[in-house]
Scaffold this motif. Structure first.
Motif, mmCIF file in Angstrom:
data_model
loop_
_atom_site.group_PDB
_atom_site.id
_atom_site.type_symbol
_atom_site.label_atom_id
_atom_site.label_comp_id
_atom_site.label_asym_id
_atom_site.label_seq_id
_atom_site.Cartn_x
_atom_site.Cartn_y
_atom_site.Cartn_z
ATOM 1 N N VAL A 227 -1.700 4.984 -5.507
ATOM 2 C CA VAL A 227 -0.889 4.674 -4.425
ATOM 3 C C VAL A 227 0.302 4.090 -4.708
ATOM 4 O O VAL A 227 1.625 3.792 -4.680
ATOM 5 C CB VAL A 227 -1.466 4.297 -3.011
ATOM 6 C CG1 VAL A 227 -0.432 4.260 -2.062
ATOM 7 C CG2 VAL A 227 -2.414 5.407 -2.499
ATOM 8 N N LEU A 228 0.105 2.578 -5.256
ATOM 9 C CA LEU A 228 0.884 1.739 -5.687
ATOM 10 C C LEU A 228 1.982 2.227 -6.878
ATOM 11 O O LEU A 228 3.112 2.072 -6.828
ATOM 12 C CB LEU A 228 0.456 0.227 -6.522
ATOM 13 C CG LEU A 228 1.091 -0.798 -6.661
ATOM 14 C CD1 LEU A 228 1.981 -1.364 -5.396
ATOM 15 C CD2 LEU A 228 0.169 -1.791 -7.292
ATOM 16 N N LEU B 226 2.113 -4.700 0.822
ATOM 17 C CA LEU B 226 0.790 -4.362 1.545
ATOM 18 C C LEU B 226 -0.035 -3.862 0.707
ATOM 19 O O LEU B 226 -1.399 -4.239 0.846
ATOM 20 C CB LEU B 226 1.055 -3.239 2.760
ATOM 21 C CG LEU B 226 1.940 -3.771 3.872
ATOM 22 C CD1 LEU B 226 2.218 -2.694 4.973
ATOM 23 C CD2 LEU B 226 1.349 -5.029 4.650
ATOM 24 N N ILE B 227 0.238 -3.019 -0.280
ATOM 25 C CA ILE B 227 -0.836 -2.440 -1.397
ATOM 26 C C ILE B 227 -1.139 -3.705 -2.228
ATOM 27 O O ILE B 227 -2.612 -3.826 -2.498
ATOM 28 C CB ILE B 227 -0.365 -1.393 -2.103
ATOM 29 C CG1 ILE B 227 -0.048 0.188 -1.175
ATOM 30 C CG2 ILE B 227 -1.221 -0.829 -3.033
ATOM 31 C CD1 ILE B 227 -1.133 0.635 -0.616
ATOM 32 N N VAL C 236 11.642 -0.962 3.351
ATOM 33 C CA VAL C 236 10.274 -0.131 3.592
ATOM 34 C C VAL C 236 9.581 -0.160 2.256
ATOM 35 O O VAL C 236 8.356 0.010 2.269
ATOM 36 C CB VAL C 236 10.759 1.345 4.214
ATOM 37 C CG1 VAL C 236 9.235 2.012 4.081
ATOM 38 C CG2 VAL C 236 11.208 1.042 5.712
ATOM 39 N N LEU C 237 10.198 0.534 1.368
ATOM 40 C CA LEU C 237 9.450 0.783 0.025
ATOM 41 C C LEU C 237 9.066 -0.471 -0.592
ATOM 42 O O LEU C 237 7.644 -0.720 -1.047
ATOM 43 C CB LEU C 237 10.369 1.344 -0.914
ATOM 44 C CG LEU C 237 10.843 2.824 -0.790
ATOM 45 C CD1 LEU C 237 11.837 3.017 -1.637
ATOM 46 C CD2 LEU C 237 9.519 3.745 -0.981
ATOM 47 N N ILE D 95 8.043 -3.360 1.290
ATOM 48 C CA ILE D 95 6.859 -3.825 2.118
ATOM 49 C C ILE D 95 5.744 -2.730 1.851
ATOM 50 O O ILE D 95 4.586 -3.590 1.771
ATOM 51 C CB ILE D 95 7.426 -3.516 3.638
ATOM 52 C CG1 ILE D 95 8.565 -4.652 4.079
ATOM 53 C CG2 ILE D 95 6.225 -3.701 4.553
ATOM 54 C CD1 ILE D 95 9.354 -4.349 5.274
ATOM 55 N N ALA D 96 5.850 -1.704 1.808
ATOM 56 C CA ALA D 96 4.639 -0.687 1.310
ATOM 57 C C ALA D 96 4.238 -1.106 0.144
ATOM 58 O O ALA D 96 2.769 -1.178 0.364
ATOM 59 C CB ALA D 96 5.252 0.695 1.292
ATOM 60 N N GLY D 97 4.907 -1.571 -0.941
ATOM 61 C CA GLY D 97 4.239 -2.173 -2.088
ATOM 62 C C GLY D 97 3.583 -3.529 -1.690
ATOM 63 O O GLY D 97 2.474 -3.733 -2.501
ATOM 64 N N THR E 25 15.667 1.495 3.643
ATOM 65 C CA THR E 25 14.962 2.134 2.590
ATOM 66 C C THR E 25 14.280 1.223 1.698
ATOM 67 O O THR E 25 13.108 1.593 1.200
ATOM 68 C CB THR E 25 15.487 3.251 2.042
ATOM 69 O OG1 THR E 25 16.598 2.689 1.429
ATOM 70 C CG2 THR E 25 16.033 4.284 3.044
ATOM 71 N N THR F 118 10.558 4.139 -5.543
ATOM 72 C CA THR F 118 11.395 2.991 -5.485
ATOM 73 C C THR F 118 12.417 3.055 -6.460
ATOM 74 O O THR F 118 13.658 2.996 -6.208
ATOM 75 C CB THR F 118 10.568 1.382 -5.628
ATOM 76 O OG1 THR F 118 9.783 1.616 -4.508
ATOM 77 C CG2 THR F 118 11.991 0.556 -5.298
ATOM 78 N N ILE G 231 4.314 4.349 -5.205
ATOM 79 C CA ILE G 231 5.401 3.689 -4.476
ATOM 80 C C ILE G 231 6.521 3.296 -5.428
ATOM 81 O O ILE G 231 7.739 3.184 -4.995
ATOM 82 C CB ILE G 231 4.827 2.406 -3.680
ATOM 83 C CG1 ILE G 231 3.952 2.915 -2.602
ATOM 84 C CG2 ILE G 231 6.166 1.453 -3.443
ATOM 85 C CD1 ILE G 231 3.096 1.939 -1.858
#
Length: 418
Positions: free
Chosen positions: A151-152, A204-205, A197-198, A200-202, A194, A159, A155
């Protein structure tokens, strides 16, 4: 109010929270100390929205503009070596440094270029795409294979593609005639949201990954002996319970042995604790490397080790332990007298607790000590006395068996084949 004000504030706050989170984890858990590099990456990233907010409120424009674009690029590039260090691999420093130098140089050389130019914007965003792509490559090359790391990787790929799409959005929506006007443009809102969000998603992982590593490190620390690297008594207990579950309903035997280094206090007193630690490590290594594959060995305290020997009755366990005893006697360390051990062996009764088996093996061990050391003793057949009788110790119905310093050729061959 400029349209991008709220996204800028949110990006700055979220980046600051990631910095604080990684630093706190690194401070509280020495095993995760390398998470500080991840904090550094997000610290650089946080400078971008902070600089944009400062420019929006009339701060000195040109230096802050350079900081705004340069800090995000540096933050993305720093993420690559940060990930490599976290995973215990060598960072790709030459590639990372080249992206930073090339990106900042291009920004400096095109300082007076026309704002909103598609090709200028595309050339500039390419360096951010390369930085994100480098992070994706780092995860693929250096991170262990897992769903989380897949998943990382995805992402970082998204990005990278996102930065290549941004010039099209800039050309369509416009970036504003000045840097101050940028915050009021629709493009700024899209760009900040955008990108935020990307990242932040990275983040969190990555935060989950770091916490997972902390849990694994603490679990390993709780179940291993820091000096020898062997499992500790708690891990031995779990191993014994697992064996009991596997042999439930069957008559498959399992034996327990306690191995105690002879005259260890004398080694510590005469040669020092450092030498004593070396002796412990040498004995631990030999036991671990020469035990049967299905057996478990643990350090249970001081100079004592314990073996759990599945599928072995007392006689089989005796042969294995006596072979280990002879191998230990062959250890040679400069300045250290011959290392010998005494061993007590017992066969665990059905549904018996590990503590009961260890007590019985311990009694056999003391028989070996009293008989002159450097030998094995068998506990013999036994029954468990009711709790509260003899302090919970086991009665022996047969006399103990022992091994002396000499063994028959047959027994030596059996032992050396272990």
């Amino acid at each position: 109010m400029p349209q991008a004000l709220l996204p800028l504030i949110m990006n700055a706050l979220v980046a600051a929270m990631f910095v604080a989170s990684f630093l706190t984890i690194a401070y509280l858990n020495p095993a995760a100390a390398k998470a500080r590099w991840l904090a550094l990456s997000y610290a650089f990233g946080a400078l971008t929205p902070v600089s944009e907010l400062a420019i929006l409120h009339g701060a000195w424009g040109e230096p802050l503009t350079m900081i705004s674009s340069g800090s995000l690029l540096i933050g993305l590039v720093v993420m690559s070596p940060a990930l490599s260090l976290f995973y215990g691999k060598r960072p790709m420093l030459i590639v990372a440094t080249s992206i930073i130098v090339a990106g900042l140089s291009y920004r400096w050389l095109t300082w007076d270029a026309t704002r909103g130019s598609f090709w200028n914007e595309m050339a500039f965003q390419v360096f951010f795409a390369l930085a994100s792509g480098l992070c994706a490559i780092t995860v693929r090359r250096h991170a262990p294979r897992s769903a989380l790391n897949t998943v990382l990787f995805g992402i970082f790929v998204l990005t990278s593609l996102h930065f290549l799409i941004k010039p099209f959005a800039a050309s369509h929506f416009g970036t504003g005639s000045t840097k101050q006007a940028y915050a009021g443009s629709l493009y700024a809102v899209i760009s900040q949201m955008t990108t935020g969000v990307l990242l932040i998603a990275g983040g969190l992982i990555l935060l989950i990954t770091v916490l997972q590593s902390v849990v694994q490190a603490n679990h390993a620390l709780a179940h291993s002996d820091p000096l020898t690297g062997l499992p500790n008594r708690r891990a031995l207990q779990k191993s014994f319970e697992m064996i009991k579950l596997q042999r439930r309903g069957s008559e498959t035997p399992v034996s327990i042995a306690i191995v105690d280094i002879d005259n260890f206090k004398r080694i510590n007193d005469r040669l020092g604790h450092d030498v004593g630690d070396d002796v412990l490590r040498a004995v631990a290594t030999l036991l671990d490397h020469n035990r049967p594959a299905i057996a478990s060995v643990a350090r249970i305290g001081g100079e004592e080790f314990a073996l759990v020997l599945p599928e072995q009755n007392e006689q089989g366990a005796f042969l294995i332990c006596d072979a280990l005893r002879l191998l230990i006697a062959e250890i040679r360390m400069p300045g250290v007298p011959q290392i010998t051990v005494s061993i007590g062996v017992t066969q665990a009764l059905h549904d018996e607790l590990l503590t009961d088996s260890l007590r019985c093996a311990d009694r056999a061990l003391y028989q070996a000590k009293r008989a002159g050391r450097n030998r094995c003793e068998l506990a013999g057949q036994r029954v468990i006395t009711p709790l509260g009788t003899e302090n919970g110790l086991n009665n022996h119905t047969n006399g103990p068996h022992q091994s002396g310093l000499a063994r028959s050729p047959l027994q030596l061959n059996l032992g050396n084949d272990i």
